[in-house]
Structures are given as C-alpha cells and as structure tokens.
Motif scaffolding. Structure first.
Motif, PDB file in Angstrom:
ATOM      1  N   ALA A 135      32.331 106.426  47.787  1.00 48.83           N
ATOM      2  CA  ALA A 135      31.939 106.421  46.327  1.00 48.83           C
ATOM      3  C   ALA A 135      31.746 104.761  46.109  1.00 48.83           C
ATOM      4  CB  ALA A 135      32.821 106.774  45.352  1.00 48.83           C
ATOM      5  N   ASP A 136      32.270 104.119  45.245  1.00 48.39           N
ATOM      6  CA  ASP A 136      32.085 102.841  44.787  1.00 48.39           C
ATOM      7  C   ASP A 136      33.163 101.915  45.561  1.00 48.39           C
ATOM      8  OD1 ASP A 136      33.975 103.550  43.311  1.00 48.39           O
ATOM      9  OD2 ASP A 136      33.407 102.424  41.576  1.00 48.39           O
ATOM     10  N   ARG A 137      33.880 102.092  46.378  1.00 44.82           N
ATOM     11  CA  ARG A 137      34.753 101.243  47.041  1.00 44.82           C
ATOM     12  C   ARG A 137      34.826 101.550  48.466  1.00 44.82           C
ATOM     13  NH1 ARG A 137      37.612 106.033  45.928  1.00 44.82           N
ATOM     14  NH2 ARG A 137      39.006 106.756  47.818  1.00 44.82           N
ATOM     15  N   HIS A 138      35.411 100.568  49.121  1.00 47.06           N
ATOM     16  CA  HIS A 138      35.499 100.685  50.701  1.00 47.06           C
ATOM     17  C   HIS A 138      36.862 100.702  51.155  1.00 47.06           C
ATOM     18  CE1 HIS A 138      31.198  99.003  51.253  1.00 47.06           C
ATOM     19  NE2 HIS A 138      31.541  98.548  49.917  1.00 47.06           N
ATOM     20  N   ASP A 139      37.279 101.948  51.758  1.00 45.22           N
ATOM     21  CA  ASP A 139      38.742 102.023  52.115  1.00 45.22           C
ATOM     22  C   ASP A 139      38.863 101.567  53.628  1.00 45.22           C
ATOM     23  OD1 ASP A 139      39.079 103.424  49.811  1.00 45.22           O
ATOM     24  OD2 ASP A 139      39.103 105.512  50.658  1.00 45.22           O
ATOM     25  N   PRO A 166      46.482 104.085  55.837  1.00 47.59           N
ATOM     26  CA  PRO A 166      45.846 103.381  55.098  1.00 47.59           C
ATOM     27  C   PRO A 166      46.308 102.224  54.607  1.00 47.59           C
ATOM     28  CG  PRO A 166      46.080 105.889  54.515  1.00 47.59           C
ATOM     29  CD  PRO A 166      47.138 105.612  55.488  1.00 47.59           C
ATOM     30  N   ILE A 167      45.534 100.977  54.579  1.00 47.98           N
ATOM     31  CA  ILE A 167      46.069  99.779  54.099  1.00 47.98           C
ATOM     32  C   ILE A 167      45.389  98.973  52.891  1.00 47.98           C
ATOM     33  CG2 ILE A 167      46.621  99.241  56.497  1.00 47.98           C
ATOM     34  CD1 ILE A 167      44.096  97.793  57.010  1.00 47.98           C
ATOM     35  N   GLY A 168      44.622 100.013  52.235  1.00 46.61           N
ATOM     36  CA  GLY A 168      43.939  99.376  50.970  1.00 46.61           C
ATOM     37  C   GLY A 168      42.470  99.831  50.666  1.00 46.61           C
ATOM     38  N   SER A 169      41.957  99.302  49.804  1.00 44.99           N
ATOM     39  CA  SER A 169      40.633  99.305  49.621  1.00 44.99           C
ATOM     40  C   SER A 169      39.973  98.077  48.842  1.00 44.99           C
ATOM     41  CB  SER A 169      40.465 100.441  48.393  1.00 44.99           C
ATOM     42  OG  SER A 169      40.790 101.653  48.692  1.00 44.99           O
ATOM     43  N   LEU A 170      38.616  98.054  48.979  1.00 49.65           N
ATOM     44  CA  LEU A 170      38.189  96.575  48.261  1.00 49.65           C
ATOM     45  C   LEU A 170      36.720  97.156  47.415  1.00 49.65           C
ATOM     46  CD1 LEU A 170      38.011  94.526  51.573  1.00 49.65           C
ATOM     47  CD2 LEU A 170      39.395  94.280  49.620  1.00 49.65           C
ATOM     48  N   GLY A 171      36.382  96.366  46.612  1.00 52.93           N
ATOM     49  CA  GLY A 171      35.294  96.725  45.788  1.00 52.93           C
ATOM     50  C   GLY A 171      34.210  95.667  46.230  1.00 52.93           C
ATOM     51  N   GLY A 172      32.903  95.744  45.358  1.00 55.46           N
ATOM     52  CA  GLY A 172      32.144  94.624  45.570  1.00 55.46           C
ATOM     53  C   GLY A 172      30.632  95.362  46.076  1.00 55.46           C
ATOM     54  N   ASP A 173      29.616  94.618  46.112  1.00 53.98           N
ATOM     55  CA  ASP A 173      28.370  95.010  46.427  1.00 53.98           C
ATOM     56  C   ASP A 173      27.915  95.237  47.978  1.00 53.98           C
ATOM     57  OD1 ASP A 173      27.594  94.997  43.589  1.00 53.98           O
ATOM     58  OD2 ASP A 173      27.050  92.875  43.736  1.00 53.98           O
ATOM     59  N   ASP A 210      51.454  93.745  50.994  1.00 51.25           N
ATOM     60  CA  ASP A 210      50.777  95.050  50.761  1.00 51.25           C
ATOM     61  C   ASP A 210      49.559  94.927  50.455  1.00 51.25           C
ATOM     62  OD1 ASP A 210      53.424  96.152  51.666  1.00 51.25           O
ATOM     63  OD2 ASP A 210      53.978  96.409  49.260  1.00 51.25           O
ATOM     64  N   GLY A 211      48.381  95.525  51.406  1.00 53.58           N
ATOM     65  CA  GLY A 211      47.185  95.588  50.964  1.00 53.58           C
ATOM     66  C   GLY A 211      46.658  94.302  51.170  1.00 53.58           C
ATOM     67  N   PRO A 212      45.162  94.311  51.056  1.00 55.11           N
ATOM     68  CA  PRO A 212      44.318  92.943  51.528  1.00 55.11           C
ATOM     69  C   PRO A 212      44.612  91.882  50.499  1.00 55.11           C
ATOM     70  CG  PRO A 212      42.895  94.822  51.551  1.00 55.11           C
ATOM     71  CD  PRO A 212      44.191  95.558  50.839  1.00 55.11           C
ATOM     72  N   VAL A 215      33.423  89.908  51.182  1.00 59.86           N
ATOM     73  CA  VAL A 215      33.094  90.708  50.048  1.00 59.86           C
ATOM     74  C   VAL A 215      32.000  89.914  49.083  1.00 59.86           C
ATOM     75  CG1 VAL A 215      34.022  92.004  47.941  1.00 59.86           C
ATOM     76  CG2 VAL A 215      35.169  91.889  50.159  1.00 59.86           C
ATOM     77  N   TYR A 216      31.171  90.579  48.999  1.00 60.47           N
ATOM     78  CA  TYR A 216      29.920  90.006  48.231  1.00 60.47           C
ATOM     79  C   TYR A 216      29.792  90.548  46.745  1.00 60.47           C
ATOM     80  CZ  TYR A 216      25.437  88.484  46.479  1.00 60.47           C
ATOM     81  OH  TYR A 216      24.278  88.184  45.536  1.00 60.47           O
TER      82      TYR A 216
END
Length: 441
Positions: free
Chosen positions: A95-99, A114-121, A172-174, A139-140
């Motif tokens: 969807a709109d995230r990167h796992d 799983p170690i987290g998610s990142l958003g961004g364009d 925990d996580g990025p 992450v841009y």
C-alpha cells in the motif's frame, strides 16, 4: 508461494553481494510447471505460473543457492540485501508503506522476522554496509508542488532525504540518522567503518555527489567538477581512496577517476571512452594502500544488441585489458577475494550457481616506450560475447601491482619509501583542472 523441486529459474534481478563476499541475494523469477492436463500458457510460451521470490547465494569454493519464498510471490520492485550472518534483508511495498523483514532458511521453508516499516515517496535500501551488523536505507519525501519562494522555500520544494538505519541500531525498529536536503539516490561507502557514505543529491536541477558523515550527521560536497555539470559517484575503493565517477563536465557523460582526500584533479581517460560501448564499473581491487593508480578496476562492457565483455583497467595505465565475460553473468556485479582474484557471479542451465575467477592483468612498462599510446581506448575487432571461451582467467600474474607510479607526496622513485600506512581520509570536494588537460590524463 512454495518452490517445488521441478522449478525453472527464468532470470534473476538485483543481484547484490555482501561487503565481505560471504553471501549474495537477488530476486529470482521462476516458472512452476502446470499440473498435467492444464492448458494454460504463460508469457514464456510454456505451461505453469511465473513469480518472483528471494534467493540467497552462499559464496565460496562451491557456491550454492537457497530459495526463500514467502506466502505469495514478490513484486518485481522488491529489494533484497544480504547480511554477513546469512540472513537477507527485504523491502516490500505494501500500500503506502514499505515493510522490512529478515529472511532465513528454516527447514524446508522460509523464516521471517518483521523489523518495521517506512513511509515516504521513495524508499531504497543502500548497498551492503562494510560494518557487517548494520543496514541503511534512503527515504525521500517530496517538497511542495510550487517549490515555494525564497532560499528556504526553494530547498523545501526539492524535498528532503532521510538516512535511516534499518538494522543493527540496537533499538526496536528503524532509526532516523540524519536528513539531507534534496533527493538523494545511489549510495557508495567511502570507508570500511560504515561512517562515510556518498550519495548523489539532486538539488535545484543539478545532481552532485555529496559525502555524508553518519556519525556527525553532516553532509559536505564531494564532486564539484563544474557549476553546471551532473557529477555522480559510481564506485569507491577505501584502501587506496580511488573514486570512479560519471560526469557530463566535458560536454558528454564520461567516466572519470579521482582520489578521496586529494587535491589532484579528476581525470577523464580516453581509455574509458570506447565508441559504441557502455562501460559500467563493477569492482575495484582492494589492498593497494595509498596507490590508487595500481588498483585494478573491473568494468562491464555492453555493446548494442546485447553483446558484453569484461574490461580490466588500472588508472596508472592508458589501455583496457579485454576478457571474455562468463556466460550468464548476473549484471554488473563482482567482488575481489582474499586470494586477489576477481570473481563474477553467473548462472546458466548447466551451471546454475557459478562464480568465474579472473586474475589481474600483468603490469606493463610505463608509458613512454615507442608506441605505448597506440590503440588507447580501442575496442577489439570482435567484442567477446557471453558464449566466448577462454575468458575464465587471464594469463596475467596474480596480485602483481608493482611498476606503477605512486601517489603524489610519497617521494621520488629513487628514494626508499616507508611501508604504506592507512591514513584518515579527508573529505575534500574533487574539482576539475582545465578540462582539455584532464581529458588526456
């Protein structure tokens, strides 16, 4: 998506080698044979279902591959990076995230943490970090549509890139490490500690490589050849400080070289300008402490129509050494082993998981002898193709690096020089001497 024994790998994408050469990872596209009596035909003209899955290669004397399929096929844009402990870091768009997750073989299946998610364009995993227990991503996030007004708003209009540590941060996580104005792409490590990173930053319509100090959270210019040129870093070798770059400062995109921490100008050798051939740097020979001119650089040479070859080059020489590439070479990838052999990963049906070794070319007499400049940058009459024989190892002496001029400041050729020692690198912007003179270097 289970991978049964009767699987045919059609192609591999994004082949990436760990910084220590222990493992590699890629996406593999496979076709699973259709059940008997099923008349469906896929895009490759056969029955069955095609899909992408991660694959881990164990490199060494007898390389082998292990499939790491998940519950469903991966998207073609999924990215994987191998870690020195044998796990594979994966980035998936959901969807709109990167796992983000860590994959590993678990019996007949695939284990996943799983170690987290990142958003961004845009989210991109950086190449394997020299510091084995860490992994990073860019992450841009785009700026405003109109770009605003004034200096501050203009920077905001170009967006911002955040460097994230996605593995090995001890939390925990990025973890966000630092922000760099503009859109950053690429990613080349400048040292072996995982502190200095070069990225290609696009700001105000120009792309310039900048050096990022992840410990101090500071970015500084690295390539500033001309004010109006696009200057990208494509390869770095930390032992010698050798930098390979691509720039249009001469009026066309050309490969050049410089030295990290040096005030010497960037050079654009004629040997790296072969008409009709695209040269892509693959790997530079390590261990040439303070002698960038002696380091052998491997380049992938591609001709129109798909023919390819391997070119070996030293900055201290004025010619390319041509070798036949291995059949099924997996992109512009390769690494130098501790035995001073260049190894190129390849895969063909009869040799599905192979690594082809090459020796460094012998050192030739220095320029100055009669005819030494003849044929500079020339391509052989017939560019060796993927099916050529006799290319898996040259006649050159392995590990030979003498006979080339050493870096400026090491002393005259007649003086006894102390043993080379590693010095802390200074990040200075590499600038250009008069282009007419530099092109001949």
């Amino acid at each position: 998506m289970g991978i049964p024994p009767a699987v045919r790998v059609l192609r591999r994408s994004g082949f990436t080698i760990a910084a220590d050469g222990s493992y590699a990872a890629c996406l593999a596209e496979a076709r699973v044979p259709a059940p008997e009596g099923d008349g469906d035909v896929d895009e490759y003209g056969g029955g069955g279902v095609s899909g992408w899955f991660p694959e881990r290669w164990t490199l060494g004397p007898e390389p082998y591959a292990v499939p790491l399929p998940g519950a469903q096929p991966e998207e073609a844009g999924t990215q994987v990076v191998p870690l020195p402990d044998g796990r594979v870091l994966i980035r998936r768009r959901v969807a709109d995230r990167h796992d983000l997750a860590l994959l590993y073989p678990a019996g007949a299946g695939t284990g996943e943490v799983p170690i987290g998610s990142l958003g961004g364009d845009a989210v991109t995993l950086l190449p394997p970090c020299p510091l084995g227990g860490a992994a990073f991503a860019l992450v841009y996030e785009g700026g405003s549509a109109d770009g605003g007004s004034g200096e501050g708003d203009s920077a905001e209009g170009d967006g911002v890139t955040t460097v994230w540590q996605v593995y090995g941060a001890g939390k925990d996580g990025p973890v966000a490490v630092m922000r760099v104005p503009g859109r950053c792409t690429g990613g080349v490590w400048l040292d072996r500690t995982g502190r200095l990173l070069a990225v290609d930053r696009t700001l105000a319509g120009r792309t310039k490589a900048v050096a990022v100090d992840l410990r101090l959270g500071e970015a500084s210019p690295l390539l500033q050849i001309t004010e109006d040129s696009d200057d990208r870093l494509v390869l770095a070798e930390p032992d010698s400080g050798l930098l390979l770059l691509r720039s249009d400062a001469t009026g066309e995109a050309r490969l050049g070289w410089g030295v990290l921490g040096s005030r010497r100008p960037v050079r654009f050798p004629d040997a790296l300008q072969v008409p009709g051939i695209l040269l892509t740097p693959v790997a530079a020979q390590p261990g040439q402490i303070l002698m960038p001119e002696a380091a052998v650089v491997a380049l992938r040479a591609e001709a129109p129509g798909g023919a390819e070859s391997l070119a070996l080059w030293r900055p201290g020489e004025r010619r390319l050494h041509w070798r036949a590439s291995p059949p099924g070479w997996l992109g512009a990838t390769g690494y130098w082993g501790a035995d001073d052999l260049l190894r190129l990963p390849c895969s063909v049906p009869e040799w599905p998981c192979g690594v082809a070794p090459y020796e460094a070319p012998r050192v030739r007499p220095a320029a100055g002898a009669s005819g030494s400049r003849r044929g500079r940058g020339a391509v052989p009459a017939a560019l060796p193709g993927p099916g050529s024989s006799g290319g898996l190892g040259s006649s050159g002496a392995r590990g030979s690096s003498g006979g080339l001029g050493s870096s400026a400041g090491l002393g005259s050729s007649g003086a006894a020089l102390p043993a080379p020692t590693r010095l802390p690198w200074r990040v200075l912007p590499l600038q250009q001497a008069p282009l007419a003179a530099a092109k001949a270097g």
